[in-house]
Design a protein around this motif. Structure first.
Motif, PDB file in Angstrom:
ATOM      1  N   SER A 147       0.831  -1.213   0.000  1.00 15.33           N
ATOM      2  CA  SER A 147       0.000   0.000   0.000  1.00 15.33           C
ATOM      3  C   SER A 147       0.859   1.254   0.000  1.00 15.33           C
ATOM      4  CB  SER A 147      -0.920  -0.005   1.222  1.00 15.33           C
ATOM      5  OG  SER A 147      -0.154  -0.067   2.424  1.00 15.33           O
ATOM      6  N   ARG A 148       2.112   1.125   0.404  1.00 15.78           N
ATOM      7  CA  ARG A 148       3.033   2.271   0.431  1.00 15.78           C
ATOM      8  C   ARG A 148       3.967   2.315  -0.770  1.00 15.78           C
ATOM      9  NH1 ARG A 148       4.789   3.463   6.701  1.00 15.78           N
ATOM     10  NH2 ARG A 148       2.662   3.604   7.559  1.00 15.78           N
ATOM     11  N   GLY A 149       3.741   1.439  -1.741  1.00 19.29           N
ATOM     12  CA  GLY A 149       4.516   1.522  -2.977  1.00 19.29           C
ATOM     13  C   GLY A 149       5.790   0.708  -3.002  1.00 19.29           C
ATOM     14  N   LYS A 150       6.047  -0.125  -1.988  1.00 19.98           N
ATOM     15  CA  LYS A 150       7.255  -0.952  -1.976  1.00 19.98           C
ATOM     16  C   LYS A 150       7.003  -2.239  -2.762  1.00 19.98           C
ATOM     17  CE  LYS A 150       9.367   1.908   0.813  1.00 19.98           C
ATOM     18  NZ  LYS A 150       9.772   1.533   2.169  1.00 19.98           N
ATOM     19  N   LYS A 203      13.638  -3.113  -4.985  1.00 17.89           N
ATOM     20  CA  LYS A 203      13.104  -3.994  -3.940  1.00 17.89           C
ATOM     21  C   LYS A 203      14.102  -4.180  -2.802  1.00 17.89           C
ATOM     22  CE  LYS A 203      10.912  -8.527  -3.374  1.00 17.89           C
ATOM     23  NZ  LYS A 203      11.678  -8.946  -2.205  1.00 17.89           N
ATOM     24  N   THR A 204      15.344  -4.468  -3.155  1.00 14.05           N
ATOM     25  CA  THR A 204      16.364  -4.724  -2.140  1.00 14.05           C
ATOM     26  C   THR A 204      16.670  -3.493  -1.308  1.00 14.05           C
ATOM     27  OG1 THR A 204      17.347  -6.413  -3.580  1.00 14.05           O
ATOM     28  CG2 THR A 204      18.703  -5.601  -1.771  1.00 14.05           C
ATOM     29  N   LEU A 205      16.668  -2.329  -1.943  1.00 15.63           N
ATOM     30  CA  LEU A 205      16.966  -1.086  -1.229  1.00 15.63           C
ATOM     31  C   LEU A 205      15.746  -0.498  -0.538  1.00 15.63           C
ATOM     32  CD1 LEU A 205      19.386   0.672  -3.757  1.00 15.63           C
ATOM     33  CD2 LEU A 205      19.958  -0.740  -1.766  1.00 15.63           C
ATOM     34  N   GLY A 206      14.600  -1.143  -0.712  1.00 18.34           N
ATOM     35  CA  GLY A 206      13.389  -0.682  -0.038  1.00 18.34           C
ATOM     36  C   GLY A 206      12.859   0.631  -0.565  1.00 18.34           C
ATOM     37  N   LEU A 207      13.075   0.903  -1.855  1.00 24.01           N
ATOM     38  CA  LEU A 207      12.637   2.167  -2.446  1.00 24.01           C
ATOM     39  C   LEU A 207      11.221   2.050  -2.998  1.00 24.01           C
ATOM     40  CD1 LEU A 207      15.879   3.120  -4.406  1.00 24.01           C
ATOM     41  CD2 LEU A 207      15.143   3.954  -2.164  1.00 24.01           C
ATOM     42  N   ASN A 208      10.504   3.133  -2.946  1.00 24.70           N
ATOM     43  CA  ASN A 208       9.171   3.180  -3.522  1.00 24.70           C
ATOM     44  C   ASN A 208       9.284   3.052  -5.038  1.00 24.70           C
ATOM     45  OD1 ASN A 208       6.630   4.387  -4.636  1.00 24.70           O
ATOM     46  ND2 ASN A 208       6.191   4.686  -2.464  1.00 24.70           N
ATOM     47  N   PHE A 209       8.479   2.182  -5.630  1.00 21.99           N
ATOM     48  CA  PHE A 209       8.575   1.966  -7.073  1.00 21.99           C
ATOM     49  C   PHE A 209       8.254   3.240  -7.850  1.00 21.99           C
ATOM     50  CE2 PHE A 209       7.295   0.367 -11.250  1.00 21.99           C
ATOM     51  CZ  PHE A 209       8.341  -0.505 -11.518  1.00 21.99           C
ATOM     52  N   GLY A 210       7.459   4.116  -7.278  1.00 24.47           N
ATOM     53  CA  GLY A 210       7.123   5.363  -7.941  1.00 24.47           C
ATOM     54  C   GLY A 210       8.313   6.262  -8.180  1.00 24.47           C
ATOM     55  N   LYS A 211       9.398   6.080  -7.441  1.00 23.59           N
ATOM     56  CA  LYS A 211      10.591   6.910  -7.627  1.00 23.59           C
ATOM     57  C   LYS A 211      11.249   6.673  -8.981  1.00 23.59           C
ATOM     58  CE  LYS A 211      11.930   7.600  -2.773  1.00 23.59           C
ATOM     59  NZ  LYS A 211      11.887   9.077  -2.865  1.00 23.59           N
ATOM     60  N   SER A 229       5.984   2.934 -13.420  1.00 25.99           N
ATOM     61  CA  SER A 229       6.262   3.709 -12.209  1.00 25.99           C
ATOM     62  C   SER A 229       5.491   5.031 -12.200  1.00 25.99           C
ATOM     63  CB  SER A 229       7.761   3.974 -12.067  1.00 25.99           C
ATOM     64  OG  SER A 229       8.208   4.932 -13.006  1.00 25.99           O
ATOM     65  N   GLN A 230       5.198   5.569 -13.391  1.00 26.80           N
ATOM     66  CA  GLN A 230       4.405   6.804 -13.441  1.00 26.80           C
ATOM     67  C   GLN A 230       3.013   6.573 -12.858  1.00 26.80           C
ATOM     68  OE1 GLN A 230       6.350   8.980 -17.401  1.00 26.80           O
ATOM     69  NE2 GLN A 230       4.330   8.083 -17.511  1.00 26.80           N
ATOM     70  N   GLN A 231       2.430   5.421 -13.191  1.00 24.08           N
ATOM     71  CA  GLN A 231       1.114   5.118 -12.648  1.00 24.08           C
ATOM     72  C   GLN A 231       1.181   4.894 -11.149  1.00 24.08           C
ATOM     73  OE1 GLN A 231      -1.922   5.154 -14.406  1.00 24.08           O
ATOM     74  NE2 GLN A 231      -2.579   5.205 -12.258  1.00 24.08           N
ATOM     75  N   VAL A 232       2.235   4.224 -10.709  1.00 20.97           N
ATOM     76  CA  VAL A 232       2.409   4.015  -9.266  1.00 20.97           C
ATOM     77  C   VAL A 232       2.587   5.353  -8.559  1.00 20.97           C
ATOM     78  CG1 VAL A 232       3.930   3.030  -7.491  1.00 20.97           C
ATOM     79  CG2 VAL A 232       3.365   1.699  -9.542  1.00 20.97           C
ATOM     80  N   PHE A 233       3.361   6.243  -9.167  1.00 19.52           N
ATOM     81  CA  PHE A 233       3.598   7.568  -8.598  1.00 19.52           C
ATOM     82  C   PHE A 233       2.284   8.334  -8.425  1.00 19.52           C
ATOM     83  CE2 PHE A 233       4.412  12.124  -9.398  1.00 19.52           C
ATOM     84  CZ  PHE A 233       5.247  12.405  -8.319  1.00 19.52           C
ATOM     85  N   LEU A 234       1.448   8.302  -9.462  1.00 18.30           N
ATOM     86  CA  LEU A 234       0.157   8.987  -9.383  1.00 18.30           C
ATOM     87  C   LEU A 234      -0.750   8.351  -8.327  1.00 18.30           C
ATOM     88  CD1 LEU A 234      -0.555   9.580 -13.173  1.00 18.30           C
ATOM     89  CD2 LEU A 234       0.098  11.299 -11.462  1.00 18.30           C
ATOM     90  N   ASP A 235      -0.757   7.038  -8.298  1.00 24.90           N
ATOM     91  CA  ASP A 235      -1.587   6.357  -7.304  1.00 24.90           C
ATOM     92  C   ASP A 235      -1.107   6.638  -5.886  1.00 24.90           C
ATOM     93  OD1 ASP A 235      -3.149   5.348  -9.286  1.00 24.90           O
ATOM     94  OD2 ASP A 235      -2.304   3.323  -9.250  1.00 24.90           O
ATOM     95  N   ASN A 236       0.214   6.758  -5.735  1.00 27.94           N
ATOM     96  CA  ASN A 236       0.744   7.106  -4.407  1.00 27.94           C
ATOM     97  C   ASN A 236       0.144   8.424  -3.922  1.00 27.94           C
ATOM     98  OD1 ASN A 236       2.396   4.858  -4.378  1.00 27.94           O
ATOM     99  ND2 ASN A 236       4.253   5.969  -4.999  1.00 27.94           N
ATOM    100  N   ILE A 237      -0.017   9.352  -4.858  1.00 26.47           N
ATOM    101  CA  ILE A 237      -0.579  10.662  -4.504  1.00 26.47           C
ATOM    102  C   ILE A 237      -2.074  10.542  -4.215  1.00 26.47           C
ATOM    103  CG2 ILE A 237      -1.083  12.984  -5.359  1.00 26.47           C
ATOM    104  CD1 ILE A 237       1.510  12.786  -7.001  1.00 26.47           C
ATOM    105  N   PHE A 238      -2.809   9.952  -5.154  1.00 27.72           N
ATOM    106  CA  PHE A 238      -4.268   9.909  -5.024  1.00 27.72           C
ATOM    107  C   PHE A 238      -4.749   8.989  -3.903  1.00 27.72           C
ATOM    108  CE2 PHE A 238      -4.075  11.186  -9.641  1.00 27.72           C
ATOM    109  CZ  PHE A 238      -4.512  12.487  -9.412  1.00 27.72           C
TER     110      PHE A 238
END
Length: 465
Positions: A390-393, A415-423, A442-451
């Protein structure tokens, strides 16, 4: 009696890595190998299989434009030549030049600090078991009465068979089946499970099976092998499916039903090393004998060359250094080198839902529809399935596409570095490339992270959007 800081038994990917790691720390190292250095990867796994796959792909491509004859003997000879070239970096001379002593022979423990190699007793302060694995041969009636193939013998053939029955629908089966089919061999895969690659995402396993079927590979899934007999065709398999008895015949039969750890005839009981269907290891890869470690296929659970390399470093450092490191299997990825390739990192959707419930987010991407690079090559489709928290990881990723093995590496870093895919959407990717598919996702993930952010959702609710 000679004494060493570390004795490494076995010289596959794990053993070689462990030996070179210890040598890098200035330790006195002995390497013991009963065959030739290189192990399964060099002689009967990664290297020859990819060499065969590459030749088969070249012929498959050429046949789109002309009738190309196949010289099976020459193909197999070239495959063995690739193994020999890789071996040049793994020879006893290379090990000795790096500072190790090398001994060809069979090792057996006398006690926890001494082994015997063909009558010679040697003392070691620490040991690493890297004895690898071998093909698992099931107790099918009559199988031992025919000259069956395994991955250890298939590349040693002097000619390709006209037809082959493949027992098992796993990684080795899928890779070799497609390659041999493209080289003109009639291939039938017999798999007891209802689908090939039963541990992978079902939709991806089905798509890959359909691709191979389209090229001519025959699949008999949900089918249990019962008996093998010699016949006029070469080999006949009696099988059962849904209460019916079936027969399949081919010139040869290839057994590809998994692997078995090499733990026999090592005298492990003399050293206090416990075996329970496999070596009993802790998270530091130490056996029940405090000075004996293990790595690679003999250690499991992932029988992958890159995992053998990972474990080899950890086992060696734990054996020779005071600071202990634990293995971490939270971030494991692998690839199947069919055409298209299949690659995976992390969990399937079912596994993710079991662990995280319905809070996960699942994304699908169709390369043929959305990716310009795929559109430049006729028939070059591909698909990606991304599972994130739910947090994009990243929780899991599955790719069936050209160069999927390379694409998964970018996901694995996040995944290994624990970064949000939206980055990833902020990273400039070359165009047009297959990797641009990940940027687009990742663009879609980035937008979903916001919305999907609680504050934004609350604000949208207030304004009625």
């Amino acid at each position: 009696m000679k004494a060493y800081d570390l004795i490494v038994i076995g010289t596959g990917a794990a053993g070689l890595t462990a030996a070179f790691t210890a040598l890098g720390f200035g330790k006195r190292v002995l390497v013991v190998e009963k065959d030739r250095p290189g192990g399964e990867c060099t002689w009967s796994g990664c290297v020859p299989s990819k060499a065969l796959i590459n030749q088969a792909k070249a012929i498959h491509t050429a046949r789109q434009f002309a009738d190309v004859p196949v010289d099976g003997a020459a193909v197999l000879e070239r495959v063995r030549g690739v193994s020999e070239r890789v071996y040049l970096d793994e020879t006893p001379e290379v090990l000795e030049k790096a500072g190790a002593d090398y001994l060809n022979g069979t090792a057996r423990f006398i006690d926890a600090h001494h082994i015997e190699v063909d009558g010679q007793q040697i003392e070691g302060r620490k040991f690493i078991l890297a004895t690898g694995s071998r093909p698992m041969v099931p107790p099918i009636d009559g199988l031992d009465s025919v000259d069956y193939l395994t991955n250890e013998s298939v590349f040693q053939q002097t000619e390709l068979p006209q037809s082959v029955l493949v027992l098992g629908g796993g990684v080795i089966s899928m890779e070799l089946a497609q390659a041999m089919n493209r080289l003109g061999v009639t291939v039938t895969i017999v798999e007891m499970a209802p689908e090939v690659l039963p541990r992978e995402e079902p939709e991806f396993a089905a798509a890959l099976r359909e691709r191979l079927q389209g090229e001519g590979v025959r699949f008999e899934v949900g089918t249990k092998a019962v008996e093998v007999t010699a016949s006029d065709a070469g080999t006949t398999l009696v099988a059962e499916r849904e209460g019916q008895t079936l027969e399949f015949s081919a010139e040869r039969i290839l057994v590809a039903l998994g692997r078995k750890a090499n733990v026999e005839n090592l005298g492990l009981e003399n050293a206090g090393v416990q075996v329970d269907r496999g070596l009993v290891l802790n998270k530091q890869l130490r056996t029940t004998a405090k000075n004996i470690y293990a790595c690679g296929d003999v250690a499991g659970p992932y029988l992958l060359s890159h995992m053998a390399n990972y474990q080899g470093k950890i086992a060696a450092m734990n054996a020779i250094l005071p600071l202990r490191r634990s293995v971490n299997y939270d971030h494991v990825s692998w690839a199947i080198f069919t055409d298209p390739e299949f690659a995976r990192a992390g969990l399937t959707e079912a596994e993710a839902r079991e662990h995280y419930g319905d809070s996960i987010r699942v994304y699908h991407y169709d390369m043929a529809e959305k990716l310009d690079r795929a559109k430049t090559k006729a028939g070059d489709g591909g698909r990606i399935k991304l599972i994130i928290s739910s947090r994009g990881k990243v929780l899991g990723a599955h790719i069936l596409a050209e160069r999927a093995g390379e694409l998964i590496a970018e996901v694995q870093v996040l995944k290994t570095l624990g970064l949000n895919f939206g980055k990833l959407q902020g990273v400039i990717h070359p165009y047009p490339t297959y990797a641009d598919s990940l940027r687009q996702m990742s663009q879609q993930v980035f937008l979903d992270n916001i919305f999907l952010h609680p504050v934004v959702r609350f604000a949208r609710k207030l304004v009625g959007k």
